[in-house]
Scaffold this active site. Structure first.
Site, PDB file in Angstrom:
ATOM      1  N   HIS A  63      -5.766  -1.954   7.219  1.00 36.39           N
ATOM      2  CA  HIS A  63      -6.944  -3.142   7.111  1.00 36.39           C
ATOM      3  C   HIS A  63      -6.059  -4.256   6.498  1.00 36.39           C
ATOM      4  O   HIS A  63      -5.096  -4.096   5.857  1.00 36.39           O
ATOM      5  CB  HIS A  63      -7.979  -2.628   6.540  1.00 36.39           C
ATOM      6  CG  HIS A  63      -7.954  -2.127   5.367  1.00 36.39           C
ATOM      7  ND1 HIS A  63      -7.474  -1.134   4.821  1.00 36.39           N
ATOM      8  CD2 HIS A  63      -8.603  -2.846   4.005  1.00 36.39           C
ATOM      9  CE1 HIS A  63      -7.432  -0.865   3.557  1.00 36.39           C
ATOM     10  NE2 HIS A  63      -8.257  -1.948   3.046  1.00 36.39           N
ATOM     11  N   HIS A  65      -7.059  -6.007   3.702  1.00 37.68           N
ATOM     12  CA  HIS A  65      -7.238  -6.426   2.329  1.00 37.68           C
ATOM     13  C   HIS A  65      -5.862  -6.460   1.664  1.00 37.68           C
ATOM     14  O   HIS A  65      -4.834  -5.541   1.956  1.00 37.68           O
ATOM     15  CB  HIS A  65      -7.824  -5.250   1.586  1.00 37.68           C
ATOM     16  CG  HIS A  65      -9.555  -5.085   1.800  1.00 37.68           C
ATOM     17  ND1 HIS A  65     -10.408  -4.286   1.672  1.00 37.68           N
ATOM     18  CD2 HIS A  65     -10.285  -6.593   2.102  1.00 37.68           C
ATOM     19  CE1 HIS A  65     -11.652  -4.639   1.843  1.00 37.68           C
ATOM     20  NE2 HIS A  65     -11.446  -6.034   1.945  1.00 37.68           N
ATOM     21  N   ASP A  67      -4.453  -5.269  -1.224  1.00 39.18           N
ATOM     22  CA  ASP A  67      -3.484  -4.168  -1.658  1.00 39.18           C
ATOM     23  C   ASP A  67      -3.018  -3.407  -0.628  1.00 39.18           C
ATOM     24  O   ASP A  67      -2.407  -2.385  -0.809  1.00 39.18           O
ATOM     25  CB  ASP A  67      -4.694  -3.199  -2.695  1.00 39.18           C
ATOM     26  CG  ASP A  67      -5.747  -2.756  -1.886  1.00 39.18           C
ATOM     27  OD1 ASP A  67      -6.242  -3.341  -1.194  1.00 39.18           O
ATOM     28  OD2 ASP A  67      -5.912  -1.567  -2.241  1.00 39.18           O
ATOM     29  N   HIS A  68      -3.131  -3.578   0.788  1.00 40.55           N
ATOM     30  CA  HIS A  68      -2.534  -3.065   1.671  1.00 40.55           C
ATOM     31  C   HIS A  68      -1.396  -4.005   2.694  1.00 40.55           C
ATOM     32  O   HIS A  68      -0.682  -3.208   3.240  1.00 40.55           O
ATOM     33  CB  HIS A  68      -3.472  -2.437   2.967  1.00 40.55           C
ATOM     34  CG  HIS A  68      -4.374  -1.457   1.866  1.00 40.55           C
ATOM     35  ND1 HIS A  68      -4.094  -0.174   2.446  1.00 40.55           N
ATOM     36  CD2 HIS A  68      -5.316  -1.444   1.128  1.00 40.55           C
ATOM     37  CE1 HIS A  68      -5.350   0.589   1.657  1.00 40.55           C
ATOM     38  NE2 HIS A  68      -5.769  -0.189   0.841  1.00 40.55           N
ATOM     39  N   HIS A 141     -15.367   0.722   6.692  1.00 41.74           N
ATOM     40  CA  HIS A 141     -14.906  -0.102   5.552  1.00 41.74           C
ATOM     41  C   HIS A 141     -15.590  -1.347   5.600  1.00 41.74           C
ATOM     42  O   HIS A 141     -16.177  -1.825   6.780  1.00 41.74           O
ATOM     43  CB  HIS A 141     -13.375  -0.080   5.462  1.00 41.74           C
ATOM     44  CG  HIS A 141     -12.953  -0.612   4.035  1.00 41.74           C
ATOM     45  ND1 HIS A 141     -13.259   0.058   3.000  1.00 41.74           N
ATOM     46  CD2 HIS A 141     -11.815  -1.261   3.720  1.00 41.74           C
ATOM     47  CE1 HIS A 141     -12.863  -0.356   1.990  1.00 41.74           C
ATOM     48  NE2 HIS A 141     -11.884  -1.432   2.347  1.00 41.74           N
ATOM     49  N   ASP A 212      -8.747   2.800   3.989  1.00 47.07           N
ATOM     50  CA  ASP A 212      -9.987   2.943   3.237  1.00 47.07           C
ATOM     51  C   ASP A 212     -11.457   3.114   4.167  1.00 47.07           C
ATOM     52  O   ASP A 212     -11.478   2.389   4.881  1.00 47.07           O
ATOM     53  CB  ASP A 212     -10.225   1.657   2.293  1.00 47.07           C
ATOM     54  CG  ASP A 212      -9.048   1.466   1.549  1.00 47.07           C
ATOM     55  OD1 ASP A 212      -8.104   2.256   1.573  1.00 47.07           O
ATOM     56  OD2 ASP A 212      -8.973   0.237   0.624  1.00 47.07           O
ATOM     57  N   HIS A 270      -4.971   6.656  -2.923  1.00 51.87           N
ATOM     58  CA  HIS A 270      -5.882   5.457  -3.026  1.00 51.87           C
ATOM     59  C   HIS A 270      -6.703   5.913  -4.404  1.00 51.87           C
ATOM     60  O   HIS A 270      -7.866   5.867  -4.446  1.00 51.87           O
ATOM     61  CB  HIS A 270      -6.625   5.266  -1.950  1.00 51.87           C
ATOM     62  CG  HIS A 270      -7.120   3.586  -1.789  1.00 51.87           C
ATOM     63  ND1 HIS A 270      -8.419   3.229  -2.468  1.00 51.87           N
ATOM     64  CD2 HIS A 270      -6.275   2.562  -1.434  1.00 51.87           C
ATOM     65  CE1 HIS A 270      -8.691   2.005  -2.438  1.00 51.87           C
ATOM     66  NE2 HIS A 270      -7.324   1.522  -1.671  1.00 51.87           N
TER      67      HIS A 270
END
Length: 313
Positions: A63, A65, A67-68, A141, A212, A270
């Site tokens: 996805h 976001h 942090d990914h 998510h 996530d 995570h």
């Protein structure tokens, strides 16, 4: 086949954990590395491993976001500097191509290799060849998020050499023909069917890597009979309501998915920065009450994915 964790933290980097990135090392199987998510500083983590960026063949983004994905532009650029000339395919939700192209355009970065984008819109098979099949499912998510299921094709059975020797079959080119399943005629007139001298096929391995997500049936579908399930564990036992509100999972929920799916091993990642040292290990202890073969992973941990499990796909 090995899984190497380049980042195991949630949200933002900490002293103990970088943000999310996972390498599926397929060097023996196809002389390649597949990455799953590329959080900030992934290329710094790679410098601490034996991974060579030019070996990275595919990148699967769960996805969008930060942090990914925030490590993606830098990694792509460095791959070009380090003699990476082979084509690269990036899979991910709608918008991943725009993110990469905009980053490269604004920074005036020119790559020495082509990138193919496969933007996902629904569940299904997204890649397959004679060695692997990869499928995805939508997870639950806050933004569109996918989990991935990697299924290795079965390996052909080995030629039963001792059985041939017992029949006084001379070694040489005949063995190669029999191994190919052909029917051959021996100098003494005997006719042998190669299929009678090949052992059972060795089942391929299954690796499931989730993004996530809240607890969802889609996770169990992806993890069915998996040799390894990589599942997020942002929250601990007793924090189910908080996990639901933030669109994440607890260690207990991850264990429930692993048990429901009949997975062989559960690796929890995570991990929130709230859990360090013994507190992080406690996540695994909680999960083991439901699914015994559970471990909380750390940055740069490497796990072999062994043969020996059967699959029923």
């Amino acid at each position: 086949m090995q899984i190497e964790f380049l980042g195991t933290g949630a949200g933002s980097p900490s002293k103990q954990r970088n943000v999310t990135s996972i390498a599926l090392r397929l060097l023996e199987e196809r002389n390649a590395i597949w990455l799953f998510d590329v959080g900030e500083a992934t290329q710094h983590q790679i410098l601490r491993t034996t991974i060579r960026p030019r070996k990275i063949e595919k990148i699967f983004i769960t996805h969008l976001h930060g942090d990914h994905i925030f490590g993606l532009p830098g990694l792509l650029s460095s791959r070009s500097f380090q003699s990476g000339e082979g084509a690269l395919t990036i899979y991910g939700p709608r918008g991943v191509a725009d993110f990469v192209k905009t980053s490269l355009r604004v920074s005036e970065t020119k790559l020495g290799y082509p990138i193919k984008f496969v933007e996902l819109t629904d569940a299904g098979v997204i890649f397959e060849d004679d060695t692997f099949q990869v499928s995805c499912e939508k997870l639950d998510h806050k933004i569109e998020c996918f989990g991935y299921r990697v299924v290795e094709r079965d390996h052909p059975g080995e030629l039963q050499v001792e059985k041939l020797r017992a029949l006084n079959v001379p070694s040489g080119p005949l063995y190669g023909q029999l191994k190919a399943g052909k029917t051959v005629k021996l100098p003494d007139g005997r006719v042998l069917d190669g299929k009678d001298f090949i052992g059972a096929a060795q089942p391929g391995r299954i690796v499931t890597i989730l993004g996530d997500t809240r607890k969802t049936d889609a996770s169990a579908v992806l993890a069915k009979d998996a040799d390894v399930l990589v599942h997020e564990s942002t929250f601990a036992k007793g924090e189910g309501k908080m996990a639901h509100n933030y669109y994440h999972s607890t260690s207990i929920q991850a264990a429930q998915i692993a048990k429901k799916a009949h997975a062989k091993r559960l690796l929890l990642t995570h991990i929130s920065a709230r859990y360090t040292g013994k507190l992080a290990n406690e996540l695994a202890y909680q999960a083991r009450d439901i699914f015994e073969n559970t471990r909380v992973v750390n940055d740069l941990d490497v796990f072999e994915v062994p043969f020996g499990s059967s699959k029923t796909d």
